[in-house]
Design an enzyme around this catalytic site. Structure first.
Site, PDB file in Angstrom:
ATOM      1  N   GLU A  85       0.921  -1.071   0.093  1.00 18.35           N
ATOM      2  CA  GLU A  85      -0.169  -0.183  -0.109  1.00 18.35           C
ATOM      3  C   GLU A  85       0.918   1.352   0.198  1.00 18.35           C
ATOM      4  O   GLU A  85       1.481   2.133   1.089  1.00 18.35           O
ATOM      5  CB  GLU A  85      -1.088  -0.273   1.092  1.00 18.35           C
ATOM      6  CG  GLU A  85      -1.915  -1.041   1.410  1.00 18.35           C
ATOM      7  CD  GLU A  85      -3.105  -0.199   0.034  1.00 18.35           C
ATOM      8  OE1 GLU A  85      -3.743  -0.143  -0.164  1.00 18.35           O
ATOM      9  OE2 GLU A  85      -4.205  -1.856   0.214  1.00 18.35           O
TER      10      GLU A  85
ATOM     11  N   CYS B  65      -2.167   9.165   2.324  1.00 15.91           N
ATOM     12  CA  CYS B  65      -1.157   8.988   0.519  1.00 15.91           C
ATOM     13  C   CYS B  65      -2.918   9.478  -0.067  1.00 15.91           C
ATOM     14  O   CYS B  65      -2.568   9.056  -1.036  1.00 15.91           O
ATOM     15  CB  CYS B  65      -1.670   6.898   0.830  1.00 15.91           C
ATOM     16  SG  CYS B  65      -3.035   6.660   1.732  1.00 15.91           S
TER      17      CYS B  65
HETATM   18  P1  NAD Z   1       8.074   5.250   4.477  1.00 20.63           P
HETATM   19  O1  NAD Z   1       8.219   4.620   3.550  1.00 20.63           O
HETATM   20  O2  NAD Z   1       9.199   6.237   5.194  1.00 20.63           O
HETATM   21  O3  NAD Z   1       8.163   4.052   6.042  1.00 20.63           O
HETATM   22  C1  NAD Z   1       6.969   3.311   5.969  1.00 20.63           C
HETATM   23  C2  NAD Z   1       7.475   2.415   6.811  1.00 20.63           C
HETATM   24  O4  NAD Z   1       8.515   1.370   6.137  1.00 20.63           O
HETATM   25  C3  NAD Z   1       8.068   2.510   8.250  1.00 20.63           C
HETATM   26  O5  NAD Z   1       7.739   1.346   9.225  1.00 20.63           O
HETATM   27  C4  NAD Z   1       9.585   2.349   7.697  1.00 20.63           C
HETATM   28  O6  NAD Z   1      10.664   1.829   9.040  1.00 20.63           O
HETATM   29  C5  NAD Z   1       9.582   0.922   6.756  1.00 20.63           C
HETATM   30  N1  NAD Z   1      10.545   0.727   6.259  1.00 20.63           N
HETATM   31  C6  NAD Z   1      11.496   1.777   5.279  1.00 20.63           C
HETATM   32  N2  NAD Z   1      12.778   0.866   4.808  1.00 20.63           N
HETATM   33  C7  NAD Z   1      12.063  -0.407   5.446  1.00 20.63           C
HETATM   34  C8  NAD Z   1      13.163  -1.407   5.089  1.00 20.63           C
HETATM   35  N3  NAD Z   1      13.911  -2.108   4.226  1.00 20.63           N
HETATM   36  N4  NAD Z   1      12.745  -2.865   5.415  1.00 20.63           N
HETATM   37  C9  NAD Z   1      12.015  -3.021   6.299  1.00 20.63           C
HETATM   38  N5  NAD Z   1      10.746  -2.209   7.072  1.00 20.63           N
HETATM   39  C10 NAD Z   1      11.281  -0.027   6.054  1.00 20.63           C
HETATM   40  O7  NAD Z   1       6.729   6.601   4.141  1.00 20.63           O
HETATM   41  P2  NAD Z   1       6.154   7.417   5.227  1.00 20.63           P
HETATM   42  O8  NAD Z   1       7.529   8.517   5.528  1.00 20.63           O
HETATM   43  O9  NAD Z   1       5.745   6.228   7.078  1.00 20.63           O
HETATM   44  O10 NAD Z   1       4.695   6.722   5.411  1.00 20.63           O
HETATM   45  C11 NAD Z   1       4.321   8.010   4.312  1.00 20.63           C
HETATM   46  C12 NAD Z   1       4.239   7.164   2.599  1.00 20.63           C
HETATM   47  O11 NAD Z   1       3.543   6.058   3.318  1.00 20.63           O
HETATM   48  C13 NAD Z   1       3.256   8.334   1.925  1.00 20.63           C
HETATM   49  O12 NAD Z   1       4.631   7.657  -0.023  1.00 20.63           O
HETATM   50  C14 NAD Z   1       2.106   7.385   2.037  1.00 20.63           C
HETATM   51  O13 NAD Z   1       1.581   7.790   0.708  1.00 20.63           O
HETATM   52  C15 NAD Z   1       2.294   6.949   2.092  1.00 20.63           C
HETATM   53  N6  NAD Z   1       1.051   6.224   2.429  1.00 20.63           N
HETATM   54  C16 NAD Z   1       0.465   4.891   1.817  1.00 20.63           C
HETATM   55  C17 NAD Z   1      -0.333   4.919   2.336  1.00 20.63           C
HETATM   56  C18 NAD Z   1      -1.249   3.531   1.558  1.00 20.63           C
HETATM   57  O14 NAD Z   1      -2.235   2.610   2.494  1.00 20.63           O
HETATM   58  N7  NAD Z   1      -1.582   3.168  -0.354  1.00 20.63           N
HETATM   59  C19 NAD Z   1      -1.206   4.689   3.301  1.00 20.63           C
HETATM   60  C20 NAD Z   1      -0.399   5.424   4.540  1.00 20.63           C
HETATM   61  C21 NAD Z   1       0.468   5.848   3.906  1.00 20.63           C
END
Ligand code: NAD
Length: 514
Positions: free
Chosen positions: A262, A296
């Protein structure tokens, strides 16, 4: 702040790994969660080490063997009790969300309400894990499919919806018979801990296997990588940026696991000359400025028919002027700060890039200073004029930047709407049935969500939530999203005394002539 933490069962320094009933003496570094509101420390966590993760994963695997044998409606009863606990602590959890990720109370409590709603939904779903039955082509054969629990699953969540996104996954996974290991964003770690504390009595009082719900707060390079590579977890559900999803998807695929992704959106609203323009302004204001543009599903592009472009843009600017920006805990405030200074820097870089690429700022975009604004996280929401093909417009900048894009024909508007790498949410504002039907047709929006006369954000839990293309293709929450958390088994029983083969194949030893 202390009172909120105490009421939720949290201490000043908390363990970053546990089951909700037992917490490990963790060996990782201390993480301090900082409030975007004023830079104060919300709480601290001793993070999990790789060895701590391993213990949690082993526990989740062992718990799965017992939990899968609990009848699904009884699993639903546990989720019902979890929902009741969250109902009782809605205000406190909302207050913590406001402090940690800076949502205004209405939005923070709305997020907690999403968890309550998905609990209710999951309780019903626990009696509806239906499989189909088929008519066999062979006589006296019965054929059907059934759904079995999948295993312990990993849930990685983004900072902006820590409660809702985890619960969409975890509550459905629980009724499906799975156990869950949750790795939240370190920017929302205290909220994740609080949720586990609130539901802990349910886990304690029902004589449940230890480890059906687990939390691991840890460094992404150590614990995050370990979780996504862990072949004990058949499914990783990951919510976050496209870059994160691309990496997680590849790691999980390389071990032939399943991933449910997502990821980011780049959501557009088309406003036609036949729209109720007042309605559109109200929807776009919430969709673009709500949660400070950090959903998002935030509206990032407005594609407006040329004959109403100027008047509509002016009306939107007038609405933006009335947005009060400040401490999200103040009642009259509509927009709080961004999550951190890095998000502000990213927003400023995006605006500079836009200008270099030929766009212009029509309103806002300033970094605010003085008083509480000195936290360095407050900005004014921004309206820009742009073309859809500018490289910066093709990206998701996670901040309140809205690109206004004029169009002439609906074909052109739909072409713009679809011409971005992401495919999460979309909407059209029109009172013309032919226009709205075209938008919803095969030649219309290519997104996972397509709305008419409402904005792109604020989805209800009853529908399957997710998007296409770079948004990752996953579906969570309602509809039949539960199927991702179970494994399908096709079963055929022969209750005859013959052995007919499918497709009429004859493969037998002929009886010897007498
Ligand atoms: P991010 O990608 O920086 O982090 C998201 C999560 O992924 C965090 O828990 C982070 O620690 C984890 N993560 C990152 N790299 C990882 C790895 N190598 N292994 C395991 N886990 C890892 O995103 P963010 O800044 O927290 O959130 C914003 C983003 O999330 C935006 O792009 C937004 O659109 C998206 N988002 C999407 C949805 C959806 O349902 N489509 C919902 C909410 C947020």
């Amino acid at each position: 702040m202390k009172d909120i933490l105490n009421n939720l069962g949290l201490s000043e320094l908390n363990s970053g790994a546990g089951t909700g009933t037992t917490w490990l003496e963790c060996g990782g570094e201390i993480l301090k969660s900082v409030s975007p509101i004023d830079g104060r420390i919300v709480g601290s966590v001793r993070q999990a080490s790789a060895a701590d993760y391993d213990k949690v994963a082993a526990g989740a695997r062992a718990a799965f063997n017992e939990w899968r044998m609990v009848p699904a409606p009884k699993r639903g009863e546990i989720v019902r009790q979890i929902g009741e606990k969250v109902r009782a602590y809605k205000k406190e959890l909302g207050a913590l969300l406001s402090l940690e990720v800076a949502k205004i109370p209405a939005e923070a409590e709305g997020e907690v309400q999403e968890m309550i709603d998905i609990c209710d939904f999951a309780v019903g779903q626990s009696r509806m894990l239906y499989g189909l039955s088929m008519h066999s082509e062979r006589p006296k054969h019965r054929m059907y499919e059934q759904w079995h629990p999948l295993g312990p699953i990993g849930v990685v969540t983004a900072f902006n919806f820590p409660v809702a996104v985890w619960s969409w996954n975890a509550m459905i996974a629980l009724v499906a018979g799975d156990t869950v290991i949750w790795k939240p964003s370190s920017k929302a770690a205290i909220t994740a801990l609080a949720i586990m504390m609130v539901i802990s009595p349910v886990l304690q009082e029902n004589d449940l296997p230890e480890g059906i719900l687990n939390l691991v707060i840890g460094n992404r390079d150590e614990v995050g990588e370990q979780l996504i590579s862990d072949s004990r977890l058949p499914l990783i559900s990951a919510t976050g940026s496209v870059a994160m999803g691309r990496h997680v998807g590849q790691v999980v695929a390389s071990r032939l696991g399943k991933s449910l992704l997502e990821l980011g959106g780049n959501n557009a609203v088309i406003v036609t000359a036949r729209a109720d323009l007042d309605l559109a302004v109200r929807a776009i204001l919430f969709g673009a400025v709500g949660t400070a543009g950090q959903r998002c599903t935030t509206i990032r592009r407005v594609i407006v028919q040329k004959e109403v472009f100027s008047a509509f843009t002016e009306a939107l600017i007038q609405a933006y002027r009335q947005v009060t920006i400040g401490n999200p805990l103040d009642e009259e405030v509509l927009m709080g700060p961004l999550i951190d200074r890095q998000a502000v820097a990213d927003m400023q870089t995006a605006l500079e890039t836009l200008k270099r690429q030929g766009g212009s700022i029509l309103y806002g975009g300033e970094v605010l200073s003085g008083g509480i604004y000195d936290a360095g996280t407050y900005v004014t929401p921004c309206i820009c004029e742009a073309r859809n093909d500018y490289p910066i417009v093709q990206e998701e900048t996670f901040a309140p930047i809205l690109y206004m894009i004029p169009y002439e024909t609906l074909d052109e508007a739909i072409e713009y709407q679809n011409s971005v790498p992401q495919g999460l949410s979309s909407a059209i504002f029109t009172n013309d049935l032919l226009e709205s039907e075209m938008f919803l047709s095969h030649m219309g929006s290519d997104c996972g969500i397509a709305n008419v006369n409402i904005g792109t954000s604020g989805a209800e839990i009853g529908g399957a939530f997710g998007g296409e293309k770079d948004t990752g293709g996953g579906r969570e929450s309602g509809s039949d999203a539960w199927k991702a958390y179970m494994r399908r088994q096709t079963c055929t029983t022969n209750w005859s005394r013959e052995m007919p083969l499918a497709q009429g194949i004859e493969f037998g030893i002929k009886a010897a002539d007498s």
